[in-house]
Design an enzyme around this catalytic site. Sequence first.
Site, mmCIF file in Angstrom:
data_model
loop_
_atom_site.group_PDB
_atom_site.id
_atom_site.type_symbol
_atom_site.label_atom_id
_atom_site.label_comp_id
_atom_site.label_asym_id
_atom_site.label_seq_id
_atom_site.Cartn_x
_atom_site.Cartn_y
_atom_site.Cartn_z
ATOM 1 N N CYS A 29 0.856 -1.180 0.000
ATOM 2 C CA CYS A 29 0.000 0.000 0.000
ATOM 3 C C CYS A 29 0.893 1.231 0.000
ATOM 4 O O CYS A 29 2.106 1.142 0.145
ATOM 5 C CB CYS A 29 -0.864 -0.074 1.253
ATOM 6 S SG CYS A 29 -1.888 1.349 1.481
ATOM 7 N N ASP A 409 -2.421 11.708 -40.287
ATOM 8 C CA ASP A 409 -1.602 11.700 -41.478
ATOM 9 C C ASP A 409 -2.359 10.901 -42.544
ATOM 10 O O ASP A 409 -3.186 10.064 -42.226
ATOM 11 C CB ASP A 409 -0.287 11.016 -41.109
ATOM 12 C CG ASP A 409 0.542 10.694 -42.316
ATOM 13 O OD1 ASP A 409 0.865 11.632 -43.049
ATOM 14 O OD2 ASP A 409 0.860 9.509 -42.502
HETATM 15 P P1 ADP Z 1 1.880 12.110 -45.954
HETATM 16 O O1 ADP Z 1 1.735 13.302 -45.124
HETATM 17 O O2 ADP Z 1 0.783 11.967 -46.948
HETATM 18 O O3 ADP Z 1 2.140 10.864 -45.203
HETATM 19 P P2 ADP Z 1 4.695 12.639 -46.435
HETATM 20 O O4 ADP Z 1 4.834 13.874 -45.639
HETATM 21 O O5 ADP Z 1 5.325 11.413 -45.929
HETATM 22 O O6 ADP Z 1 3.180 12.345 -46.868
HETATM 23 O O7 ADP Z 1 5.254 12.948 -47.898
HETATM 24 C C1 ADP Z 1 4.690 14.016 -48.614
HETATM 25 C C2 ADP Z 1 4.998 13.919 -50.065
HETATM 26 O O8 ADP Z 1 6.395 13.923 -50.263
HETATM 27 C C3 ADP Z 1 4.508 12.688 -50.718
HETATM 28 O O9 ADP Z 1 3.174 12.787 -51.123
HETATM 29 C C4 ADP Z 1 5.456 12.585 -51.918
HETATM 30 O O10 ADP Z 1 5.009 13.424 -52.921
HETATM 31 C C5 ADP Z 1 6.738 13.123 -51.376
HETATM 32 N N1 ADP Z 1 7.655 12.084 -50.928
HETATM 33 C C6 ADP Z 1 8.065 11.853 -49.675
HETATM 34 N N2 ADP Z 1 8.939 10.846 -49.624
HETATM 35 C C7 ADP Z 1 9.066 10.389 -50.879
HETATM 36 C C8 ADP Z 1 9.829 9.337 -51.492
HETATM 37 N N3 ADP Z 1 10.633 8.532 -50.802
HETATM 38 N N4 ADP Z 1 9.702 9.185 -52.826
HETATM 39 C C9 ADP Z 1 8.891 9.964 -53.535
HETATM 40 N N5 ADP Z 1 8.175 10.949 -53.020
HETATM 41 C C10 ADP Z 1 8.250 11.178 -51.716
HETATM 42 MG MG MG Z 2 3.033 9.543 -43.900
#
Ligand code: ADP
Ligand code: MG
Length: 714
Positions: A29, A409
């Site tokens: 306790c 997200d």
């Molecule tokens: P969300 O917020 O939709 O999860 P992110 O912030 O992770 O998206 O990424 C935002 C954008 O950045 C994606 O929609 C894409 O256009 C671009 N992006 C991010 N990482 C990559 C990657 N590895 N290859 C191609 N595009 C990418």
């Molecule tokens: Mg994401």
Amino acid sequence: MTPAVATASSCARCTLHAESVFRVEGMCCGEEAAILQRRLTPLTGVEDIFADIVGQRLHVKYDAALLSTHVIVEAVAETGMRAWLEHEEPLVPPSAAARGVLVLISGLALAAGLGIQALGGPAPMSVSAFVVAALAGAVFPGRRALASLRIRDLDINVLMLVAVVGAMILREWAEAGTVVFLFAIAQWLESRSMDRARAAIRSLMSLTPDVARVRTDEHEETQPVEGLGLGTILIIRPGEKIPLDGVVVLGRSDVNQAPITGESLPIDKGPGDDVFAGTINGHGAMEVSVTRRRRDTTLARIIHLVETAQAQRAPAQQFIDRFARWYTPGVIVLAVLVATVPPLTMGMSFETWFYRALVLLVVACPCALVISTPVSIVSALAGAARRGVLVKGGIHLERLAAVRAMALDKTGTLTRASLAVTDVIAAAGSSEAEVLGSASAVEMRSEHPIAAAIVRESRGRHLSFTASSDVRALPGLGAQGLVDGQMVLCGNARLFRERGLLGPTAEALADRITASGASPVLIARDSVVLGVIGVADQERDVAADAIEHLHREGIRPIVMLTGDHESAARPIAARLGLDGVRAGLLPHEKVAAIQALRREHGVVAMVGDGVNDAPALAVADVGIAMGVIGSDAALETADVALMTDELSKLAYAIRLSRATVRNIRANIAISLVLKVAFVALAVTGLATLWMAVVADTGASIIVIANAMRLLRHD
Ligand code: ADP
Ligand code: MG
């Protein structure tokens, strides 16, 4: 004081931070926890102490250069409790049997005394029976009372003994015997219900097997799991529990991951898939290569996190600690006044008022109140863990209950983690194979869901490519890397604009993808635009449902935060019934969006994937990471971690947190009301000693039982 402390205190510079966890026998306790705290804090080298009452554990952070664990163990022993390092637990818990025998003697003597009295037997005989009952029952409380007096503390045991001695002075022999016996029974009942709570919580963390079937060249043999190293090949038969985390090398089966994820449907596993310790193999046989030792498995981490979570104090707890600090002395002062003031000033009967004061003493221990919060929180955390929701402490549970607005997200959270490539368009002078091949070389090294989609598409088309070197993720924009000495860039229009590559060609390519509703990923090599890849994501089947449930819980607004293009995000948000969309955000803009939500609506939760969304998760009042199984980073950083990506768990988490806060309030109310009522009954002379004893422990038992309901909350 122990000599080790005195000699070591000369060395102040050589700090060696250490943390040890002790199991403490006899810490049932808040009273005992306070005693330990007071006894250990003055030890040189102690940095922080936390008593986990429900787990009967004591976490001590200390400077190993100044203090050793055996000094701590000895200091605990001085208080009458026993401590041992967690992994050195003795097999037989001592003293339980002796205690039972004494309680039995006390009960028999009491019955004999009452019998003699009822039959009109001689008074000296019944009195001696009552005295025997009192003495036998007082052995254990007496030992505790001495220990707590030694550190100048008044706990329930001291108060009880004072009350019993007082009753004897008043020649209330039967009462003295009854009170001691009831107290002994009550304490036994209380520790029993606490033990049951502990067992229920521990069994949730269903243990993994101790032995595994191991393939050695040409043989199979059973070996202890403890010593198995990475790469060992385990043979898992149908229906068996998987003993360690690993990756399937041979065979196929369905695996029930519910013990870790709370997910009811079995998951198909084949070569290359990860399996987790503690999950249950279905119909197939598999061979699994070990990827984690016993101490590092996902389950071990979860158990560790739940245990540390219990050790964190919730805000409600701090309120109670402050309250308890003045309550006990307050009631004792009141008892002294009750015993002295009416007889001295108004000439009333000293015996009557002395007796009332004794009842007050018994009421002075706020045990139920002190355990009210920790038991509720621990059973909520354990119940949640069983359903695949890991909450990192009471404070997050309390904040979750206060959440007004939620941000989610998009990619991988509201939409499926696996995206599809819809289109590949090559610019003049390039080819689809070249576009996909160079993109895949870079994306192979990226963890973004888009990257996985592109690589999968290339594999599907049997393109060959080698992973590029020097890959850098450009959060919210894309990724870049070196392929055969040339810089390859993949990403969205924003990235290309920033790099000065968004000429008419690139823009036209991107527009063609956007027009179809997909999201464009542009590819360039050495600043020459090669083409564009269209990727589309699909909302999860359950997403709309999950949003509706959250709305029903009163969470509003629920907004989507995404780095993706507006034209891809809007239709999804509309179909899911979200209250808003913020598109085209870079990670720091997501952070700003959360801050804005908080200013406008109050407590905000952010739901994301833990890796890409870490900054936004960190800034939200509650950061919830999804699908963290297998990702240690996400597991460690989030406030709340959902093992799988079942969005439906969000509403569960909110409901559970609110139920927990209600449960805590009910527990506090039960214990406070009972105490206040008994203080009043004692002063007015309506309560007897034995009633006070029953009320005191009754409250604890009610509080524990009420808290345990959270284990089964849905
Ligand atoms: P969300 O917020 O939709 O999860 P992110 O912030 O992770 O998206 O990424 C935002 C954008 O950045 C994606 O929609 C894409 O256009 C671009 N992006 C991010 N990482 C990559 C990657 N590895 N290859 C191609 N595009 C990418
Ligand atoms: Mg994401």
